[in-house]
Design a protein around this motif. Structure first.
Motif, PDB file in Angstrom:
ATOM      1  N   TRP A  22       1.478  65.178  21.142  1.00  0.00           N
ATOM      2  CA  TRP A  22       2.496  64.689  20.201  1.00  0.00           C
ATOM      3  C   TRP A  22       3.140  63.416  20.755  1.00  0.00           C
ATOM      4  CZ3 TRP A  22       5.376  68.062  16.326  1.00  0.00           C
ATOM      5  CH2 TRP A  22       6.465  67.393  15.744  1.00  0.00           C
TER       6      TRP A  22
ATOM      7  N   ASP B 126       0.394  60.498  20.537  1.00  0.00           N
ATOM      8  CA  ASP B 126       0.013  60.046  19.193  1.00  0.00           C
ATOM      9  C   ASP B 126       0.324  61.126  18.159  1.00  0.00           C
ATOM     10  OD1 ASP B 126      -1.014  58.669  17.087  1.00  0.00           O
ATOM     11  OD2 ASP B 126      -3.125  58.981  17.622  1.00  0.00           O
TER      12      ASP B 126
ATOM     13  N   TYR C 121       0.965  60.917  14.953  1.00  0.00           N
ATOM     14  CA  TYR C 121       0.707  60.666  13.530  1.00  0.00           C
ATOM     15  C   TYR C 121      -0.387  61.540  12.939  1.00  0.00           C
ATOM     16  CZ  TYR C 121       3.775  56.889  14.891  1.00  0.00           C
ATOM     17  OH  TYR C 121       4.831  56.195  15.410  1.00  0.00           O
TER      18      TYR C 121
ATOM     19  N   TRP D  85       1.064  64.980  12.378  1.00  0.00           N
ATOM     20  CA  TRP D  85       1.954  65.047  11.221  1.00  0.00           C
ATOM     21  C   TRP D  85       1.154  64.992   9.918  1.00  0.00           C
ATOM     22  CZ3 TRP D  85       5.795  60.684  13.131  1.00  0.00           C
ATOM     23  CH2 TRP D  85       6.463  61.142  14.270  1.00  0.00           C
ATOM     24  N   ALA D  86       0.117  64.169   9.894  1.00  0.00           N
ATOM     25  CA  ALA D  86      -0.674  64.036   8.661  1.00  0.00           C
ATOM     26  C   ALA D  86      -1.322  65.367   8.301  1.00  0.00           C
ATOM     27  CB  ALA D  86      -1.727  62.938   8.834  1.00  0.00           C
TER      28      ALA D  86
ATOM     29  N   THR E 115       7.623  67.868   6.907  1.00  0.00           N
ATOM     30  CA  THR E 115       6.888  66.629   7.159  1.00  0.00           C
ATOM     31  C   THR E 115       6.834  65.657   5.987  1.00  0.00           C
ATOM     32  OG1 THR E 115       4.888  67.860   6.606  1.00  0.00           O
ATOM     33  CG2 THR E 115       5.391  67.577   8.952  1.00  0.00           C
TER      34      THR E 115
ATOM     35  N   PHE F 173       6.615  51.721  10.609  1.00  0.00           N
ATOM     36  CA  PHE F 173       5.376  52.237  11.178  1.00  0.00           C
ATOM     37  C   PHE F 173       5.597  52.929  12.523  1.00  0.00           C
ATOM     38  CE2 PHE F 173       0.867  51.910  12.488  1.00  0.00           C
ATOM     39  CZ  PHE F 173       0.293  52.312  11.295  1.00  0.00           C
ATOM     40  N   TYR F 174       6.511  52.362  13.318  1.00  0.00           N
ATOM     41  CA  TYR F 174       6.774  52.924  14.656  1.00  0.00           C
ATOM     42  C   TYR F 174       8.198  53.424  14.761  1.00  0.00           C
ATOM     43  CZ  TYR F 174       2.471  50.406  15.822  1.00  0.00           C
ATOM     44  OH  TYR F 174       1.180  49.948  15.855  1.00  0.00           O
TER      45      TYR F 174
ATOM     46  N   PRO G  31      10.475  59.376  11.190  1.00  0.00           N
ATOM     47  CA  PRO G  31       9.175  58.715  11.402  1.00  0.00           C
ATOM     48  C   PRO G  31       8.049  59.358  10.589  1.00  0.00           C
ATOM     49  CG  PRO G  31      10.302  59.050  13.499  1.00  0.00           C
ATOM     50  CD  PRO G  31      11.092  59.802  12.466  1.00  0.00           C
ATOM     51  N   ALA G  32       8.102  60.677  10.418  1.00  0.00           N
ATOM     52  CA  ALA G  32       7.068  61.345   9.615  1.00  0.00           C
ATOM     53  C   ALA G  32       7.242  60.984   8.146  1.00  0.00           C
ATOM     54  CB  ALA G  32       7.136  62.857   9.817  1.00  0.00           C
TER      55      ALA G  32
ATOM     56  N   ARG H  90       5.565  57.874   6.967  1.00  0.00           N
ATOM     57  CA  ARG H  90       4.103  57.852   6.833  1.00  0.00           C
ATOM     58  C   ARG H  90       3.634  58.690   5.654  1.00  0.00           C
ATOM     59  NH1 ARG H  90       0.912  55.959  11.110  1.00  0.00           N
ATOM     60  NH2 ARG H  90       2.208  54.889  12.630  1.00  0.00           N
TER      61      ARG H  90
ATOM     62  N   ASP I 125      -0.649  54.877   6.370  1.00  0.00           N
ATOM     63  CA  ASP I 125      -1.066  54.809   7.767  1.00  0.00           C
ATOM     64  C   ASP I 125      -1.675  53.461   8.141  1.00  0.00           C
ATOM     65  OD1 ASP I 125      -0.203  57.145   9.093  1.00  0.00           O
ATOM     66  OD2 ASP I 125      -1.685  58.329   7.992  1.00  0.00           O
TER      67      ASP I 125
END
Ligand code: HEM
Lengths: 402, 64
Positions: free
Chosen positions: A21, A24, A26, A29-30, A51, A285-286, A317-318, A321, A330
């Motif tokens: 986690w 990375d 992302y 989370w996806a 999420t 994005f970040y 952050p989630a 995305r 993404d």
């Protein structure tokens, strides 16, 4: 520190300090968003991780069912020196309505665009000072040699703390935000020196009042009364913690991105007017900051049986995305025009420092790419990421090409 | 067409006055405010719409 079981299934056993986690998050989370979309864990005394953007937004705007009493997930929901809602230990971030509005209003003017924009020349010269120190080297570290130095200098000045205490600030931030896995007893012991540091600064400001945020908070009156000392301490700790590794993470992540995407770097160098759009896309994005809430009372949320005092990890952050809200969510699009991101939170706790953070991020990037128009990542394996709820690269080894 | 900001929804995210500084300003708390009476011309309508599309709080309204 206790050694933890590795996570096998993030849907039923999430842990935001798990190495995968941290490195990375992302893809994790996806997958959760597509298949779950609210993950659960028994770690940290039990908690949930929604999420989707819709869920994050509805929790951030629902102060009735979710309290901000604790916003950092640790093993300790009820620390010994705990100050209860509605004030909480670090107002306004730990405050709930109606007290929240009072505590927030006190500090908003100092962070409004007028006073913040006046800081631009100083931020620029701070950036140049650190770039000068990097000049002439082929290998530099954009994190430990640059990003980490920008926010503390600005915050120290606003609070009226000695600039040479920067290392102490970073230690404090590390303790509060990164070391969340400590056993409750260990956390209690370690906060002594932290509290003493702030106590000494406050005594010094009481003895020698000056024109800074600390003296302002010590003197300001609400309903004819000065603030409780613990309120002043809490707000100062908050500004220091919220103002430092958040922005440092944002600057670091942007430089880490540019070091790996030469076409984005080249566009920013040749089209400087893109910078405001780029800054928003870096933030989307970040997005470095994930918050938390505690569930006020048993409550069913999107079919999940949440229990009183369960944690809720509030993943801005989630949300950023979520393909329901962002086209090609993404994909990093440096000139994304429609970008309704939630990096600074949503609702009444919107980041008080957002104008300052944007300014620091923009100026730090402008100065860096003027000085080093081409650079690349020297070695991705050496990049380290801060664990916990403020996520950003710490070591960013870079090779300067020009 | 007119643009307005609902002050009960606005949280001072600051997107509108960065995107369209001619249409939006800010008060002493950093919350967004509409400059003038908010009347939009053909050329400013698109800018107001862009600000609206970027407002994280959905606090901007464009009305007849
Ligand atoms: C890129 C940098 C930053 C990011 C991504 C960020 C993000 C956030 C987020 C998501 C929140 C919402 C908290 C919640 O809902 O519980 C927040 C609150 C806050 N931030 Fe930031 N922040 C940043 C920089 C700063 C800076 C530079 C300062 C000040 C010096 C600051 C001060 C605060 C304060 C005081 C709050 C509490 C507001 C309230 O509870 O009403 N932040 N921040």
């Amino acid at each position: 520190m206790t050694i933890k079981e590795p996570v096998e299934d993030f849907a039923t056993d999430w842990d935001h300090t798990d190495p995968r986690w941290v490195r990375d998050p992302y893809p994790i989370w996806a997958t959760l968003r597509e298949t779950c979309p609210v993950a659960h864990t028994d770690r940290y005394g039990g908690g949930w991780f929604p999420t989707t953007h819709e869920m994050v937004s509805s929790i951030a705007n629902d102060t009735e069912h979710f309290t901000s009493r604790m916003v950092v997930v640790t093993n300790n929901k009820f620390p010994p020196n705990f100050i209860p809602a509605p004030m909480g230990g670090a107002p306004p971030i730990t405050s709930d309505p109606p007290f929240h509005a009072i505590a927030r209003r006190l500090i908003l003017p100092a962070f409004a665009p007028g006073p913040v924009n006046a800081l631009e020349p100083q931020i620029r010269s701070l950036c140049r000072k650190h770039l000068d120190a990097m000049a002439g080297h082929e290998f530099v570290d954009a994190g430990t040699g640059y990003a980490q130095f920008i926010p503390p200098g600005v915050i120290a000045q606003m609070l009226g703390f000695p600039a040479e205490d920067e290392d102490i600030f970073r230690e404090i931030v590390h303790f509060i935000l990164d070391l969340v896995d400590l056993a409750p007893e260990e956390r209690g012991e370690m906060s002594e020196p932290t509290l003493n540091y702030f106590s000494n600064q406050i005594d010094d400001h009481l003895a020698n009042p000056r024109d800074d945020l600390t003296s302002y908070l010590l003197n300001v009156e609400v309903g004819g009364k000065k603030l409780a000392r613990e309120h002043v301490t809490g707000t100062i700790v908050l500004i220091l913690v919220a103002g430092i590794d958040t922005t440092w993470s944002a600057i670091g992540a942007a430089l880490w991105h540019l070091a790996q995407h030469p076409s984005d770097l080249a566009r920013l160098v040749s089209e400087p007017e893109l910078m405001p759009l780029a800054v928003e896309e870096f933030l989307r994005f970040y997005a470095p900051v994930t918050m938390a809430r505690l569930v006020n009372d048993d409550y069913e949320f999107f079919g999940c049986p949440m229990k009183k005092d369960d944690w809720v990890l509030l993943g801005f952050p989630a949300a950023n995305r979520d393909p329901e809200v962002f086209e090609r969510a993404d994909t990093f699009i440096i000139d994304r025009e429609v970008n309704r991101h939630a990096a600074f939170g949503l609702g009444i706790h919107r980041c008080v420092g957002s104008n300052l953070a944007r300014l620091e991020l923009r100026v730090a990037l402008e100065e860096f790419i003027v000085r080093f128009p081409t650079f690349t990542l020297a070695n991705d394996a050496d990049v380290t990421w801060a664990p916990g709820q403020v996520r950003g690269p710490r070591q960013i080894p870079i090779r300067v090409l020009s | 067409m007119k643009v307005r900001i609902d002050p009960d929804i606005c949280q001072g995210q600051g997107r509108c006055f960065s995107i369209a500084p001619g249409l939006f300003g800010f008060d002493e708390l950093g919350n967004g405010v509409v400059i003038g009476d908010g009347t939009l011309q053909a050329d400013t309508l698109a800018l107001a719409q862009l600000a609206q599309a970027n407002c994280p709080e959905h606090a901007i309204f464009i009305e007849e």
